[in-house]
Each structure stands twice: as C-alpha cells, then as structure tokens.
Scaffold this motif. Structure first.
Motif, mmCIF file in Angstrom:
data_model
loop_
_atom_site.group_PDB
_atom_site.id
_atom_site.type_symbol
_atom_site.label_atom_id
_atom_site.label_comp_id
_atom_site.label_asym_id
_atom_site.label_seq_id
_atom_site.Cartn_x
_atom_site.Cartn_y
_atom_site.Cartn_z
ATOM 1 N N ASP A 95 3.660 -23.625 -0.167
ATOM 2 C CA ASP A 95 5.046 -24.053 -0.029
ATOM 3 C C ASP A 95 5.901 -23.152 -0.918
ATOM 4 O O ASP A 95 5.809 -23.214 -2.149
ATOM 5 N N ASP A 96 6.723 -22.292 -0.296
ATOM 6 C CA ASP A 96 7.586 -21.368 -1.040
ATOM 7 C C ASP A 96 8.568 -22.104 -1.930
ATOM 8 O O ASP A 96 8.824 -21.696 -3.063
ATOM 9 N N ASP A 97 9.158 -23.190 -1.417
ATOM 10 C CA ASP A 97 10.167 -23.925 -2.181
ATOM 11 C C ASP A 97 9.594 -24.488 -3.477
ATOM 12 O O ASP A 97 10.213 -24.419 -4.535
ATOM 13 N N GLU A 99 6.689 -23.509 -4.721
ATOM 14 C CA GLU A 99 5.839 -22.466 -5.290
ATOM 15 C C GLU A 99 4.465 -23.014 -5.667
ATOM 16 O O GLU A 99 3.984 -22.814 -6.787
ATOM 17 N N TYR A 147 11.355 -27.873 5.946
ATOM 18 C CA TYR A 147 10.827 -26.910 4.980
ATOM 19 C C TYR A 147 9.686 -26.161 5.641
ATOM 20 O O TYR A 147 9.187 -26.553 6.689
#
Length: 155
Positions: A95-97, A99, A147
């Motif tokens: 998950d980039d958001d 991290e 997301y």
C-alpha cells in the motif's frame, strides 16, 4: 443473501459441525433453560425466561442462516496455481499510501476472519484482488474512498 457461498472442504466440514452443535446441543440447552425459567412462575416479569427466549430466537436464526449457506455451498478446489489471485490464494500487497505490506488470504464469506487477515472474496480488498496477477496494481473501492494496492506475491 447470496446465491453461492464459497468454502474450502475444511470450512464446509466446520460449518456442518457447527450446525450440528446448534441443532442438537445448544437448542436442547436453551429449551431446558426456558423450562427452568417457566417453573419460577409469572412469565411477565421473568428476566431469565425473556433472556432464554431471546437466545432461542438468535440460535434459530443462526441455524437457518448456516443451513442456507451449506445448501448453497460451492466447494473450492485446492490448487497450486499462483499465476492469478483466486479464492484460496494468500496475497502479499504493498500500500503506497500507508507505505507498508500486508498479507491476506482470500476465502468465502463463511471462512473470513479479519483478526487472522483472512478476508472474504466479497470484501472490497478481496473483490479488487481477484483475477489479478503479481506486479499488477488494483484499485480498492472502500466505503471511505478508493486506494491502490500492488500485488507483490501470490501463494
């Protein structure tokens, strides 16, 4: 309710065992408590009686639901295919958001257990991951917004 409930053979057997317990053991225990509460007299002010009747209603509801799910169960064949996410897959995502990485096992609704990261194929994350491959980024449409998750590994 859904028309099909996806389960592993193990999950199906566990559900059958639970249904058997609810119908043969718990149902009898509740009837016994109702009879005991009735013996105490006036039912209009008998909290034990009310509690037992409420428990009986909840138990019968559980029995009906579990019976329906078992009658509409689709047993998932275990497979070694890791080329694409399917019910029964264990998937590691990034998950980039946030991290961070997370690992989920995707199962049918009857076997989902959020505390163990076993999610339903009908959940927002489970539905988004199904039929995708390692390296792909999927968009999860959650109640609080969308997301993205990148699929790192499929087992």
């Amino acid at each position: 309710m859904a028309d099909k409930f996806y389960m592993t053979q193990e999950g199906y057997e566990a559900a059958k065992k639970e249904l058997d317990y609810l119908t043969k053991v718990k149902r009898a225990e509740i009837v016994e408590r109702i009879q005991e509460a009735r013996s105490h007299g006036d039912l209009s002010e008998n909290a034990e009686y009310d509690a037992a009747r409420n428990e009986q209603a909840a138990n019968e509801g559980e029995i009906l639901e579990l019976d329906y799910k078992l009658k509409n169960a689709v047993i998932i064949e275990e497979t070694e295919d890791t080329s694409v996410v399917h019910i029964g897959s264990t998937v590691t995502v990034y998950d980039d958001d946030l991290e961070e990485e997370a690992t989920y096992t995707i199962m049918g609704t009857t076997e989902a257990d959020a505390m163990k990261n076993v999610i339903s194929n009908e959940s927002p994350v489970g539905a988004a991951l199904l039929r995708h491959k390692k390296g792909e980024t999927v968009t999860v449409k959650a109640p609080d917004g969308e997301y993205k998750l990148k699929i790192i590994k499929i087992k």
